[in-house]
Design a protein around this motif. Structure first.
Motif, PDB file in Angstrom:
ATOM      1  N   THR A  34     -44.661  -3.127 -24.841  1.00 35.65           N
ATOM      2  CA  THR A  34     -44.819  -4.462 -24.282  1.00 35.65           C
ATOM      3  C   THR A  34     -43.284  -5.283 -25.314  1.00 35.65           C
ATOM      4  OG1 THR A  34     -47.539  -4.633 -24.222  1.00 35.65           O
ATOM      5  CG2 THR A  34     -45.958  -7.125 -23.869  1.00 35.65           C
ATOM      6  N   ALA A  35     -43.254  -4.950 -26.704  1.00 38.76           N
ATOM      7  CA  ALA A  35     -42.451  -5.600 -27.206  1.00 38.76           C
ATOM      8  C   ALA A  35     -40.858  -5.458 -27.135  1.00 38.76           C
ATOM      9  CB  ALA A  35     -42.771  -5.703 -28.916  1.00 38.76           C
ATOM     10  N   THR A  36     -40.895  -4.101 -26.805  1.00 35.68           N
ATOM     11  CA  THR A  36     -39.271  -3.512 -26.335  1.00 35.68           C
ATOM     12  C   THR A  36     -39.071  -4.122 -25.042  1.00 35.68           C
ATOM     13  OG1 THR A  36     -39.997  -1.835 -27.720  1.00 35.68           O
ATOM     14  CG2 THR A  36     -38.169  -1.362 -26.402  1.00 35.68           C
ATOM     15  N   ALA A  37     -39.912  -4.009 -24.116  1.00 34.71           N
ATOM     16  CA  ALA A  37     -39.674  -4.723 -23.121  1.00 34.71           C
ATOM     17  C   ALA A  37     -38.607  -6.189 -23.093  1.00 34.71           C
ATOM     18  CB  ALA A  37     -40.864  -4.259 -21.540  1.00 34.71           C
ATOM     19  N   LEU A  38     -39.750  -6.763 -23.636  1.00 39.64           N
ATOM     20  CA  LEU A  38     -39.705  -8.029 -23.475  1.00 39.64           C
ATOM     21  C   LEU A  38     -38.239  -8.448 -24.928  1.00 39.64           C
ATOM     22  CD1 LEU A  38     -43.150  -9.709 -23.896  1.00 39.64           C
ATOM     23  CD2 LEU A  38     -41.889  -9.879 -21.855  1.00 39.64           C
ATOM     24  N   GLY A  39     -38.147  -7.971 -25.596  1.00 40.60           N
ATOM     25  CA  GLY A  39     -36.801  -7.790 -26.408  1.00 40.60           C
ATOM     26  C   GLY A  39     -35.783  -7.792 -26.027  1.00 40.60           C
ATOM     27  N   LEU A  40     -35.556  -6.330 -25.128  1.00 42.92           N
ATOM     28  CA  LEU A  40     -35.153  -6.093 -24.886  1.00 42.92           C
ATOM     29  C   LEU A  40     -33.804  -7.277 -23.494  1.00 42.92           C
ATOM     30  CD1 LEU A  40     -32.518  -3.715 -23.811  1.00 42.92           C
ATOM     31  CD2 LEU A  40     -33.901  -2.813 -22.940  1.00 42.92           C
ATOM     32  N   ALA A  41     -35.056  -7.546 -22.967  1.00 39.71           N
ATOM     33  CA  ALA A  41     -34.376  -8.620 -21.686  1.00 39.71           C
ATOM     34  C   ALA A  41     -34.239  -9.198 -22.144  1.00 39.71           C
ATOM     35  CB  ALA A  41     -35.788  -8.554 -20.512  1.00 39.71           C
ATOM     36  N   VAL A  42     -34.284  -9.411 -23.443  1.00 34.62           N
ATOM     37  CA  VAL A  42     -34.132 -11.271 -24.040  1.00 34.62           C
ATOM     38  C   VAL A  42     -32.170 -11.225 -24.804  1.00 34.62           C
ATOM     39  CG1 VAL A  42     -33.770 -13.292 -25.854  1.00 34.62           C
ATOM     40  CG2 VAL A  42     -35.680 -12.431 -24.965  1.00 34.62           C
ATOM     41  N   LEU A  43     -32.888  -9.596 -25.230  1.00 36.47           N
ATOM     42  CA  LEU A  43     -31.170  -8.824 -25.460  1.00 36.47           C
ATOM     43  C   LEU A  43     -30.012  -8.935 -24.493  1.00 36.47           C
ATOM     44  CD1 LEU A  43     -32.273  -7.224 -28.659  1.00 36.47           C
ATOM     45  CD2 LEU A  43     -31.136  -9.403 -29.220  1.00 36.47           C
ATOM     46  N   ILE A  44     -30.371  -8.373 -23.066  1.00 37.04           N
ATOM     47  CA  ILE A  44     -28.870  -8.716 -22.466  1.00 37.04           C
ATOM     48  C   ILE A  44     -29.230  -9.581 -22.178  1.00 37.04           C
ATOM     49  CG2 ILE A  44     -28.749  -7.512 -20.192  1.00 37.04           C
ATOM     50  CD1 ILE A  44     -30.824  -5.289 -20.494  1.00 37.04           C
ATOM     51  N   LEU A  45     -29.544 -10.728 -21.609  1.00 35.88           N
ATOM     52  CA  LEU A  45     -29.454 -12.016 -21.806  1.00 35.88           C
ATOM     53  C   LEU A  45     -28.321 -13.010 -22.947  1.00 35.88           C
ATOM     54  CD1 LEU A  45     -32.355 -13.945 -20.336  1.00 35.88           C
ATOM     55  CD2 LEU A  45     -30.839 -13.274 -19.110  1.00 35.88           C
ATOM     56  N   MET A  46     -29.486 -12.641 -23.822  1.00 36.60           N
ATOM     57  CA  MET A  46     -28.129 -13.090 -25.032  1.00 36.60           C
ATOM     58  C   MET A  46     -26.722 -12.616 -24.983  1.00 36.60           C
ATOM     59  SD  MET A  46     -31.260 -12.824 -27.762  1.00 36.60           S
ATOM     60  CE  MET A  46     -30.445 -13.534 -28.906  1.00 36.60           C
TER      61      MET A  46
END
Length: 251
Positions: free
Chosen positions: A56-68
Motif C-alpha cells: 500500500t505504501a509503495t503504490a501510493l508513494g510511487l504515484a505521488v513521485l511520478i506526479l512530482m
C-alpha cells in the motif's frame, strides 16, 4: 507558401533530468524499504499484513513521485523503462536520446542505493548486505510477468494519450503486482540493486539479484514486443513515457 513547421519539443536540461531521476528513485526506495521495515516492526508475526502495509505504501508513494518528478525527467525511476523509451523511439527520434540512456541508468542506480541507506538510517538499522534468497524458479517467472505488464501498461497509456492517469495506473499496477506475482514485483533493476543494501523485510541477497535483473530485462523486452504488436504506431508517442517532459525552451 508552405506552412511553418511546429517548434520541436524541448526537454529540460539533462542535469535537471538526472537530478530528478536520482532523487525520485532515491525516494522510491526510501518508501519501499522504509515501509518494509515499519511493517515488520508493527506486524512482526503476520507476513500477510506486512506485505499489505508494504504494498500500500509503495503504490501510493510511487504515484505521488511520478506526479512530482514526471514533468522534469519523465519519472522513469527504472532502467527497464528508460531502455524501453529509448528503443521504442529510436527510429523516429521520439524517445529518450541514446546519449542520455547511460546517465539515466547511473542516476537511477545511485539514487536507489542512496534511498535504501536513508531508510536504514531513519529506522536505525544497519546498512548491510541482505541475506534474503529470492531466486527460485517461480519468482523469476514472476519478475518476467511483472516487468512485462509494467512496460506494456506505460506504453499503452502513452500511445493512447492517457498520460493524466499514468501516476495512478502505475501505482495501482505495482501495488497489485505485489500480490499477484510470486516475486512481489520488484520489476526494476535499480530497485533490485538498492534492496541488496538492507537486510530487512525488503532485502534481496546479491546472489539472487543478477537473475532477477535478467528476468526483468526479458520481461521488458516481452512487454515492448507486445506493445509493438498491438500498437504499431506507439513509437510516435515514445517521448510521453512515463510522463511527457516537453517544455517551453524558457524553462
Amino acid at each position: 507558401m508552405n506552412a511553418p513547421h511546429a517548434a520541436a519539443p524541448v526537454r529540460p536540461h539533462l542535469a535537471r533530468r538526472l537530478g530528478a531521476e536520482l532523487l525520485g528513485t532515491a525516494l522510491l526506495l526510501t518508501v519501499v524499504v522504509g515501509s518494509g521495515i515499519a511493517a515488520s516492526t508493527l506486524s512482526p508475526d503476520d507476513v500477510g499484513l506486512q506485505l499489505l502495509e508494504n504494498s500500500t505504501a509503495t503504490a501510493l508513494g510511487l504515484a505521488v513521485l511520478i506526479l512530482m518528478f514526471g514533468p522534469v525527467s519523465g519519472a522513469h525511476f527504472n532502467p527497464v523503462v528508460t531502455l524501453a523509451d529509448a528503443a521504442l523511439g529510436a527510429r523516429r527520434g521520439t524517445g529518450l536520446p541514446l546519449r542520455d540512456v547511460l546517465p539515466y541508468l547511473a542516476a537511477q542506480v545511485a539514487g536507489a542505493i542512496a534511498g535504501t541507506v536513508l531508510a536504514n538510517v531513519m529506522f536505525e538499522v544497519p546498512t548491510q548486505i541482505a541475506t534474503t534468497e529470492r531466486a527460485t524458479g517461480g519468482r523469476l517467472i514472476g519478475e518476467i510477468v511483472a516487468t512485462a505488464g509494467l512496460v506494456f501498461l506505460i506504453v499503452a497509456l502513452a500511445r493512447s494519450g492517457r498520460g493524466a492517469v499514468t501516476a495512478a495506473a502505475v501505482g495501482a499496477y505495482i501495488g497489485a503486482a505485489y500480490w499477484f506475482t510470486s516475486s512481489t514485483s520488484f520489476a526494476n533493476p535499480a530497485v533490485t540493486i538498492g534492496r541488496m543494501f538492507s537486510d530487512t523485510f525488503a532485502g534481496i541477497t546479491p546472489g539472487s539479484a543478477p537473475l532477477f535483473i535478467l528476468m526483468q530485462m526479458i520481461g521488458g523486452a516481452i512487454g515492448l514486443a507486445v506493445v509493438v504488436l498491438l500498437y504499431p504506431d506507439a513509437s510516435r508517442r515514445a517521448r510521453d513515457i512515463v510522463v511527457p517532459t516537453s517544455v517551453n525552451a524558457t524553462l
